[in-house]
Scaffold this active site. Sequence first.
Site, PDB file in Angstrom:
ATOM      1  N   GLU A 239    -109.258 -52.780 -14.832  1.00  0.00           N
ATOM      2  CA  GLU A 239    -108.493 -53.704 -14.417  1.00  0.00           C
ATOM      3  C   GLU A 239    -107.315 -52.722 -14.229  1.00  0.00           C
ATOM      4  OE1 GLU A 239    -106.770 -56.046 -17.914  1.00  0.00           O
ATOM      5  OE2 GLU A 239    -107.805 -57.484 -17.101  1.00  0.00           O
TER       6      GLU A 239
ATOM      7  N   ASP B 122     -96.180 -54.750  -3.426  1.00  0.00           N
ATOM      8  CA  ASP B 122     -97.043 -53.694  -3.444  1.00  0.00           C
ATOM      9  C   ASP B 122     -97.222 -52.920  -1.980  1.00  0.00           C
ATOM     10  OD1 ASP B 122     -97.930 -54.483  -5.856  1.00  0.00           O
ATOM     11  OD2 ASP B 122     -99.873 -55.325  -5.410  1.00  0.00           O
ATOM     12  N   ASN B 123     -97.496 -51.433  -2.332  1.00  0.00           N
ATOM     13  CA  ASN B 123     -97.321 -50.722  -1.029  1.00  0.00           C
ATOM     14  C   ASN B 123     -98.755 -50.057  -0.924  1.00  0.00           C
ATOM     15  OD1 ASN B 123     -94.562 -51.625  -0.089  1.00  0.00           O
ATOM     16  ND2 ASN B 123     -93.992 -50.311  -1.782  1.00  0.00           N
TER      17      ASN B 123
ATOM     18  N   HIS C 285     -88.179 -39.546  -2.668  1.00  0.00           N
ATOM     19  CA  HIS C 285     -87.425 -40.659  -2.225  1.00  0.00           C
ATOM     20  C   HIS C 285     -86.823 -41.427  -3.515  1.00  0.00           C
ATOM     21  CE1 HIS C 285     -90.438 -40.699   1.487  1.00  0.00           C
ATOM     22  NE2 HIS C 285     -89.597 -39.548   1.638  1.00  0.00           N
TER      23      HIS C 285
ATOM     24  N   HIS D 108     -89.019 -39.621  -6.458  1.00  0.00           N
ATOM     25  CA  HIS D 108     -90.534 -39.713  -6.347  1.00  0.00           C
ATOM     26  C   HIS D 108     -91.116 -39.058  -5.094  1.00  0.00           C
ATOM     27  CE1 HIS D 108     -94.466 -41.631  -5.462  1.00  0.00           C
ATOM     28  NE2 HIS D 108     -94.716 -41.114  -6.529  1.00  0.00           N
TER      29      HIS D 108
ATOM     30  N   TYR E  41     -98.942 -48.556  -4.652  1.00  0.00           N
ATOM     31  CA  TYR E  41     -97.876 -48.628  -5.598  1.00  0.00           C
ATOM     32  C   TYR E  41     -97.320 -49.898  -5.713  1.00  0.00           C
ATOM     33  CZ  TYR E  41     -94.758 -46.763  -1.837  1.00  0.00           C
ATOM     34  OH  TYR E  41     -93.947 -46.876  -0.806  1.00  0.00           O
TER      35      TYR E  41
ATOM     36  N   LYS F  27     -87.351 -37.320   8.422  1.00  0.00           N
ATOM     37  CA  LYS F  27     -86.192 -37.634   7.239  1.00  0.00           C
ATOM     38  C   LYS F  27     -86.422 -36.572   5.773  1.00  0.00           C
ATOM     39  CE  LYS F  27     -87.629 -41.173   4.252  1.00  0.00           C
ATOM     40  NZ  LYS F  27     -87.217 -42.488   3.481  1.00  0.00           N
ATOM     41  N   ASP F  28     -87.446 -36.348   5.594  1.00  0.00           N
ATOM     42  CA  ASP F  28     -88.090 -35.415   4.431  1.00  0.00           C
ATOM     43  C   ASP F  28     -87.641 -34.006   4.748  1.00  0.00           C
ATOM     44  OD1 ASP F  28     -88.694 -37.721   2.972  1.00  0.00           O
ATOM     45  OD2 ASP F  28     -90.762 -37.234   3.339  1.00  0.00           O
TER      46      ASP F  28
END
Length: 182
Positions: free
Chosen positions: A28, A48-49, A62, A118, A131, A168-169
């Site tokens: 679960e 949710d991604n 981020h 994160h 996530y 961008k990072d």
Amino acid sequence: MNVIPTAIPEVLILEPKVFGDARGFFLESFNRKTFQSVSGLDLDFVQDNHSRSARHVLRGLHYQLVKPQGKLVRVVSGRVWDVAVDLRRSSPNFGKWVGVELSADNHRQFWVPPGFGHGFVVLSEQADFLYKTTEYWYPEYDRSIVWNDPQLAIAWPLDGHTPQLAAKDAAAPQFAQAEVYD
């Protein structure tokens, strides 16, 4: 579900109960009552991604400065090293980080609270990363801190490899210049 505390009390590692036999397994992945019972958190997840990344892809660090997101993250294929950085100036853990390996084999989940940066790096040939978030994504509030900031000194397990980064990072500011939470 088993909760494993980390060096930063608000960040949690969660291990679901896995029921397996010769046919495979069942777990679960989220149950609101169980999550609330073991974590003490009563959260509304709104999005949710799912991302897929190749080996040595590093995403992060981020965060959303306004409307910060809490993230419950897990890996369903492959392996990643996942990191949460405390960006709350008022916290005794400001600027500290914790990391954990998440994989399809260990089924671990990582709770990254609002107020934290994160990021993760892929350790396997490929990884599928899922996530849940407590807030929607707002591009105008999206912020980053460079992954290799010397002040944060995150011990990314890159084994000498150069990570693959989004533009961008790669251009993200260092921790000392970043906008953070009060």
